[in-house]
Design a protein around this motif. Structure first.
Motif, short mmCIF file in Angstrom:
data_model
loop_
_atom_site.label_atom_id
_atom_site.label_comp_id
_atom_site.label_asym_id
_atom_site.label_seq_id
_atom_site.Cartn_x
_atom_site.Cartn_y
_atom_site.Cartn_z
N LEU A 103 5.16 94.48 48.90
CA LEU A 103 5.07 93.83 50.21
C LEU A 103 4.04 92.71 50.15
N HIS A 104 4.50 91.48 50.38
CA HIS A 104 3.62 90.31 50.43
C HIS A 104 3.67 89.74 51.84
N PRO A 105 2.72 90.13 52.72
CA PRO A 105 2.74 89.68 54.11
C PRO A 105 1.84 88.48 54.39
N GLY A 106 1.53 87.70 53.40
CA GLY A 106 0.64 86.56 53.63
C GLY A 106 -0.70 86.77 52.94
N PHE A 107 -1.65 86.02 53.37
CA PHE A 107 -1.84 85.39 54.66
C PHE A 107 -1.12 84.03 54.78
N HIS A 108 -1.02 83.54 56.04
CA HIS A 108 -0.45 82.22 56.25
C HIS A 108 -1.24 81.17 55.45
N LYS A 109 -0.55 80.10 55.13
CA LYS A 109 -1.17 78.92 54.49
C LYS A 109 -1.82 79.23 53.14
N THR A 110 -1.22 80.16 52.40
CA THR A 110 -1.74 80.51 51.08
C THR A 110 -0.64 80.42 50.02
N GLY A 111 0.23 79.45 50.16
CA GLY A 111 1.33 79.29 49.21
C GLY A 111 2.55 80.12 49.56
N THR A 112 2.61 80.67 50.77
CA THR A 112 3.69 81.58 51.12
C THR A 112 5.06 80.90 51.11
N SER A 113 5.14 79.68 51.64
CA SER A 113 6.45 79.00 51.66
C SER A 113 6.95 78.73 50.25
N SER A 114 6.05 78.33 49.36
CA SER A 114 6.43 78.09 47.97
C SER A 114 6.91 79.39 47.32
N ILE A 115 6.22 80.49 47.59
CA ILE A 115 6.61 81.79 47.04
C ILE A 115 8.00 82.18 47.52
N GLN A 116 8.23 82.02 48.81
CA GLN A 116 9.51 82.43 49.37
C GLN A 116 10.65 81.55 48.88
N HIS A 117 10.39 80.27 48.75
CA HIS A 117 11.42 79.38 48.19
C HIS A 117 11.73 79.77 46.74
N PHE A 118 10.70 80.10 46.00
CA PHE A 118 10.88 80.52 44.61
C PHE A 118 11.75 81.77 44.54
N LEU A 119 11.45 82.75 45.38
CA LEU A 119 12.22 84.00 45.36
C LEU A 119 13.68 83.77 45.73
N TRP A 120 13.91 82.94 46.73
CA TRP A 120 15.30 82.69 47.14
C TRP A 120 16.04 81.84 46.11
N HIS A 121 15.36 80.84 45.59
CA HIS A 121 15.96 79.97 44.57
C HIS A 121 16.34 80.76 43.32
N ASN A 122 15.56 81.77 42.99
CA ASN A 122 15.79 82.56 41.77
C ASN A 122 16.43 83.93 42.04
N ARG A 123 17.01 84.10 43.22
CA ARG A 123 17.51 85.42 43.57
C ARG A 123 18.59 85.93 42.63
N ALA A 124 19.44 85.01 42.09
CA ALA A 124 20.49 85.45 41.17
C ALA A 124 19.89 85.94 39.85
N VAL A 125 18.85 85.27 39.39
CA VAL A 125 18.19 85.68 38.15
C VAL A 125 17.48 87.02 38.36
N LEU A 126 16.89 87.19 39.54
CA LEU A 126 16.16 88.42 39.83
C LEU A 126 17.08 89.59 40.13
N ALA A 127 18.32 89.31 40.52
CA ALA A 127 19.22 90.33 41.07
C ALA A 127 19.37 91.59 40.22
N PRO A 128 19.42 91.52 38.90
CA PRO A 128 19.54 92.78 38.14
C PRO A 128 18.33 93.71 38.31
N HIS A 129 17.22 93.15 38.80
CA HIS A 129 15.98 93.94 38.84
C HIS A 129 15.34 94.03 40.23
N ALA A 130 15.52 93.00 41.06
CA ALA A 130 14.82 92.97 42.34
C ALA A 130 15.59 92.14 43.36
N VAL A 131 15.39 92.46 44.63
CA VAL A 131 16.01 91.71 45.71
C VAL A 131 14.92 91.24 46.67
#
Length: 267
Positions: A6-34
């Protein structure tokens, strides 16, 4: 399922970049994580924001149903880890009307921790909080509020008013104390930026992914970095103007539309 991160922030600490990374790489992550992100969590975020503003436990009465719906929508398989990333789970960014700190965070995370321990008692559950040095956090939060509301404070006035909110390490300690027995760790934005894949890669490194999967992840740029100095000065001038709220909102939207803010807001 073996792990929930669980990564709930804090706000303004790179969270948008992290979330974009996770969504952009969701197919690569799919065998292991969602990933479970704002797109799945909007009802829960609305509850958390209201609680952060008013502190009424009744506002959290439907958190379990909201989380059930979010997990159902993300549809993790039994062999997948879950990684939740959404700063809205801590409520409003301090500086929003009625919210001057992260005082609500320990209670909010107590609710969420209880949910996952009840629903997934055999899974390893960890909380990771991302932090940032106080001065740059306060300035980033200030610029965010200039666009999002009709704030008329100067940068110096905002920093003086919300100086305690900028001490994120103190909030980490308060959360860890409230969740005694739960794994709580923190990563500073300055460290995450040095990761070869950026903040998103730094978060994914906590999942112990196979080397082949890590090598297949693609970096993304900086997300929601905030308006440039000339633009946030224009936002401040608009906020201080005699225009009505609707006109100010429209003028800000036009400025944002014609200026590259470099931001991702929902993933």
């Amino acid at each position: 399922m073996t792990r929930i991160l669980l990564h709930p922030g804090f706000h303004k600490t790179g969270t948008s970049s992290i979330q974009h990374f996770l969504w952009h790489n969701r197919a690569v992550l799919a065998p292991h994580a969602v990933p479970v992100l704002l797109r799945h969590l909007k009802p829960v975020v609305r509850m958390a924001c209201r609680y952060s503003r008013y502190g009424n436990p009744a506002d959290l009465i439907d958190v379990v149903d909201g989380m059930d719906a979010a997990i159902k929508q993300a549809a993790p398989r039994a062999n997948q880890d879950i990684i939740l990333s959404c700063e809205g789970l801590l409520g409003h960014l301090p500086g929003w009307p009625g919210v001057d700190s992260y005082a609500a965070a320990p209670a909010l995370l107590t609710y969420l921790t209880g949910y996952f321990q009840d629903r997934y008692p055999k899974a390893q559950f960890d909380i990771v909080l991302t932090t940032r040095d106080p001065d740059s956090w306060l300035f980033s939060a200030y610029r965010h509020h200039l666009r999002g509301q009709r704030m008329t404070l100067s940068a110096a006035e905002f920093a003086a008013t919300y100086v305690e909110a900028g001490n994120l390490n103190s909030d980490v300690n308060a959360i860890a104390a409230a969740l005694d027995g739960t794994s709580v760790q923190s990563l500073d934005l300055s460290v995450m930026r040095d990761h070869p894949l950026g903040p998103g890669g730094a978060i994914c490194s906590l999942l112990d992914l196979p080397a082949k999967v890590t090598a297949s992840l693609s970096p993304v740029g900086a997300g929601n970095a905030g308006p440039e100095q000339s633009l946030w000065h224009q936002f401040l001038d608009l906020n201080r103007s005699d225009l009505d709220d609707r006109a100010v909102q429209a003028a800000k939207a036009e400025l944002a539309r014609t200026t590259d803010l470099g931001g991702w807001r929902q993933f």
